[in-house]
Scaffold this active site. Sequence first.
Site, PDB file in Angstrom:
ATOM      1  N   THR A 191      -8.704   6.378  -1.726  1.00 27.47           N
ATOM      2  CA  THR A 191     -10.044   5.791  -1.771  1.00 27.47           C
ATOM      3  C   THR A 191     -11.098   6.860  -1.488  1.00 27.47           C
ATOM      4  O   THR A 191     -12.229   6.756  -1.962  1.00 27.47           O
ATOM      5  CB  THR A 191     -10.189   4.632  -0.755  1.00 27.47           C
ATOM      6  OG1 THR A 191      -9.601   5.044   0.479  1.00 27.47           O
ATOM      7  CG2 THR A 191      -9.507   3.387  -1.259  1.00 27.47           C
TER       8      THR A 191
ATOM      9  N   LYS B 174     -15.002   7.878  -3.184  1.00 29.93           N
ATOM     10  CA  LYS B 174     -16.245   8.204  -2.474  1.00 29.93           C
ATOM     11  C   LYS B 174     -16.803   9.538  -2.971  1.00 29.93           C
ATOM     12  O   LYS B 174     -18.021   9.676  -3.189  1.00 29.93           O
ATOM     13  CB  LYS B 174     -15.992   8.265  -0.961  1.00 29.93           C
ATOM     14  CG  LYS B 174     -15.583   6.925  -0.372  1.00 29.93           C
ATOM     15  CD  LYS B 174     -14.922   7.045   1.007  1.00 29.93           C
ATOM     16  CE  LYS B 174     -14.166   5.753   1.325  1.00 29.93           C
ATOM     17  NZ  LYS B 174     -13.311   5.855   2.524  1.00 29.93           N
TER      18      LYS B 174
ATOM     19  N   LYS C  68       0.641  14.379   0.794  1.00 25.06           N
ATOM     20  CA  LYS C  68      -0.726  14.645   0.355  1.00 25.06           C
ATOM     21  C   LYS C  68      -0.947  16.134   0.062  1.00 25.06           C
ATOM     22  O   LYS C  68      -1.957  16.534  -0.494  1.00 25.06           O
ATOM     23  CB  LYS C  68      -1.729  14.156   1.402  1.00 25.06           C
ATOM     24  CG  LYS C  68      -1.719  12.638   1.579  1.00 25.06           C
ATOM     25  CD  LYS C  68      -2.631  12.209   2.718  1.00 25.06           C
ATOM     26  CE  LYS C  68      -2.549  10.728   3.051  1.00 25.06           C
ATOM     27  NZ  LYS C  68      -3.213   9.834   2.062  1.00 25.06           N
TER      28      LYS C  68
ATOM     29  N   LYS D 180      -8.439  13.784   4.736  1.00 28.50           N
ATOM     30  CA  LYS D 180      -7.570  12.608   4.675  1.00 28.50           C
ATOM     31  C   LYS D 180      -6.531  12.789   5.761  1.00 28.50           C
ATOM     32  O   LYS D 180      -6.465  13.858   6.374  1.00 28.50           O
ATOM     33  CB  LYS D 180      -6.888  12.493   3.304  1.00 28.50           C
ATOM     34  CG  LYS D 180      -6.262  13.822   2.830  1.00 28.50           C
ATOM     35  CD  LYS D 180      -5.642  13.707   1.437  1.00 28.50           C
ATOM     36  CE  LYS D 180      -6.637  13.780   0.310  1.00 28.50           C
ATOM     37  NZ  LYS D 180      -6.608  12.633  -0.585  1.00 28.50           N
ATOM     38  N   ARG D 181      -5.709  11.740   6.038  1.00 29.02           N
ATOM     39  CA  ARG D 181      -4.636  11.931   7.004  1.00 29.02           C
ATOM     40  C   ARG D 181      -3.758  13.118   6.582  1.00 29.02           C
ATOM     41  O   ARG D 181      -3.593  13.392   5.390  1.00 29.02           O
ATOM     42  CB  ARG D 181      -3.802  10.651   7.114  1.00 29.02           C
ATOM     43  CG  ARG D 181      -4.524   9.543   7.847  1.00 29.02           C
ATOM     44  CD  ARG D 181      -4.907   9.968   9.256  1.00 29.02           C
ATOM     45  NE  ARG D 181      -3.750  10.088  10.099  1.00 29.02           N
ATOM     46  CZ  ARG D 181      -3.311   9.169  10.935  1.00 29.02           C
ATOM     47  NH1 ARG D 181      -3.974   8.032  11.047  1.00 29.02           N
ATOM     48  NH2 ARG D 181      -2.230   9.350  11.660  1.00 29.02           N
TER      49      ARG D 181
ATOM     50  N   HIS E 104       0.803  -1.228   0.000  1.00 33.42           N
ATOM     51  CA  HIS E 104       0.000   0.000   0.000  1.00 33.42           C
ATOM     52  C   HIS E 104       0.834   1.275   0.000  1.00 33.42           C
ATOM     53  O   HIS E 104       0.287   2.356   0.240  1.00 33.42           O
ATOM     54  CB  HIS E 104      -0.912   0.054   1.230  1.00 33.42           C
ATOM     55  CG  HIS E 104      -1.941  -1.020   1.287  1.00 33.42           C
ATOM     56  ND1 HIS E 104      -3.227  -0.855   0.798  1.00 33.42           N
ATOM     57  CD2 HIS E 104      -1.880  -2.278   1.760  1.00 33.42           C
ATOM     58  CE1 HIS E 104      -3.909  -1.973   1.005  1.00 33.42           C
ATOM     59  NE2 HIS E 104      -3.116  -2.856   1.581  1.00 33.42           N
TER      60      HIS E 104
END
Length: 828
Positions: free
Chosen positions: A672, A676, A570, A564-565, A373
């Site tokens: 992910t 959504k 990111k 998100k984290r 991952h």
Amino acid sequence: MSDHKPHDSEAGTHQRWLEMDKESFTSDLERHFHFTLGRDQIDHSHLYLYTAAALTVRDRLVERWRETRQRYHYEKPKRVAYLSLEFLMGRALNNSVMNLDMEEQLREALTEFGVSLETLADEERDAGLGNGGLGRLAACFLDSCASLGIPVTGYGILYDYGMFRQRIRNGYQVELPDQWLRNGNPWLFEAPQDTRVVKFFGHTNVDIDTKGKRHVRWTDTHDVLAIPYDMPVPGFQNDVVNTLRLWKSAATEEFNLDEFNAGSYTEAVAAKNAAEQISMVLYPNDASENGKILRLRQQYFLTSASLQDVLSRWVSRSGLDFDHFADKNCFQLNDTHPAIAIAELMRLLVDDYALSWNRSWEITTATMAYTNHTLLPEALECWPLAMFREMLPRLLEIIHEINARFLHDVANRWPGDTDRLRAMSIIDESGHPQIRMAHLAIVGSFSVNGVAALHTELLKKGLFRNFYELWPEKFNNKTNGVTPRRWLAFCNPGLTGLIEEAIDGSWRNDLSELQRLKPFAEDSDFQTRWLAVKQSNKEALARLVKGRSGVRFDTEMLFDVQVKRIHEYKRQLLNILHVIHLYDRILKGDIDNMTPRCVLLGGKAAPGYQMAKLIIKLTNNVATLINDDPRASSLLRVAFLPDYNVTAMEIICAGTDLSEQISTAGKEASGTGNMKFMMNGALTIGTLDGANIEIREAVGAENFFLFGLNAEEVETLRKSYDPARIIAGDEDLSTVMTMLEKGFFDQGESGIFESICHAIRSPHDQWMTAADFRAFVDTQVAVGELFRNRSEWARKSILNTASSGYFSSDRTIREYATEIWKLDTGIG
Ligand code: 26Q
């Protein structure tokens, strides 16, 4: 008794399931409230009524659960154990109500108690046994497996404390313990009869038997009990209920007794604590925090208990004949966290079941499959060899043996290539010797998969290049997905209703059916109704934001969301730089054609990750300044949503206009959340990273806001990256950096954001935030422009939902089932 699904139990008795009508729900609610819970009037907290409702639903689950277990027992299908340190399940009540199709009648029954299903559902604490993507993926996979009727059991740890709860104080993250079990939990069934013993420490002895055969005994161990707690996992309206088995650690009585006899009362108590510590708390890092001894204990605890569970079931059915074990069993490793399973299965087969090494290795490498991952090299798990030798001496011996045989094969294939041997070895001997868990996972598995097309390609070309060259046939891609039941049907009833007027309900089991919405994208009446649904979902999201952060969002404005984290790769920072730039435009009066926006950020930072925590502080400071400035209020609002979790996402994804997926290309394995949002009709602004690439292909480039460098360009630019020049050459970015550096957002804490500014200006900035600033800002202008054209926006929004079928975890699981697990289900 019900007549809707009679069935025969194995005893041949004719059984009928509990009724599903309002009357039986009402009487069951009463009964559980008064008798099971011992209450005599409705508690104001609604907690007891929630529990009574959960028990009423649970009774219906239990019947189907038992039947599913019996069916698996008699049909003996091939079974899969999904091993994961994380299962981010969220809430169970509404999910079960939906999957058992009992919503309408339950709502009617609840009116008798003067309370809504929503109010009761809100009493439930999230099962937050995961950090983020990897943990939620495991939960979506279990939902899909049950919904497809395939026999997959989840194996995890019953943490006393799940993911910490996040509060914001003075703009800073504060972590609070998540005591999710404090009020009890109706979804967990203790199964003490299946308790296992897990060994730690001690040492090994070799015995030679009368036939001259070697037997290794692992003795003088500190034993820990693993007690299973089972959670039902219902499929969508198919009467299947699978199992998530979570292990809780406990001290053995024997061990304590020994210590007592030796007169060491305090040591005995300390040992008890050590045992109970194992399942106490989830590690809140979403990138590996290397070398923590308790984490290794958790990994081995989960793995050993789970493998023993599967093996003892096998032996009780098939005896000691393992010839068909690999035809009937498969283990899927959720990242390297449970990769010690490879050595543990060898230990159990060789030491406990007396199989030969070669036979055991055949079985192991025919049953283990590994999912990777992450592409971040620093996130690859390594364990100090010395720690292993002390805690798991027998497993270290086995790993050495695996490695010796593996290196022998490598040396045969590439004679004289010692560099390659060093690079591929399971043991890294460049410094203090370490065990590379990813190498163990690859060597011991028949399948290695990435989680998005780009990710898998980068694994093959980069991180695992040597292994790909050796075993190309092991490598495969399984692009992630999310369950459309929770992430569309449940969280967005408004859109669901509209979809079902246009097409029928078959999309719940086959999300590719959403394609049939495409013609409706052109229909202006449908567009209007689509926007009306979004509007009402935005109102719900605005209430959530107001409640948690105090910031008022105006639902006429564009809802621009990144949840998100918090992690540098990111690039929440890029988002904040854009916000600061918009604020600067407002201050300058450069507001012609500016589309009013509400920007929402949310997510948790690992408690020890200082930079991530500082990004949260910066977000909050920027938000405070902007929200307090009346010049901005009609054009820009900013909020940080505290305590982002699964339940929050259910409201967030339905009410989002714009989904931010802006990681540095080549760093996000898949994502992910992106799926959504797309499912719920958000448009994406994103880089060519992870599954964004496949999302863009599915919806069409014209319906996706692409910006920034691609993975290859990132790596090329890295060699000559010069952010100072980029900043100097970009007036807007210069201004933003100056505001940051002059302390515009410091709010009295002078210089607190220095490290952030320094990181952005550094030629070694791994995430190259400055490189993508211009493209991001320009693309955001195009986003704003499109948003003002309501009909065009609606059209693209509909096309996003209509094109999201591929991102159902049902599709992902079908691929795992046919291509990796080789299940004989005929569902392919
Ligand atoms: C490891 C060792 C010690 C402590 C913690 C950890 C640890 C825990 C969790 C390391 C990594 C994680 C979680 C990783 C994760 O969530 N990865 C995400 O997985 C998603 C599902 O495949 C992808 O969509 C995301 O791209 C990826 O970041």
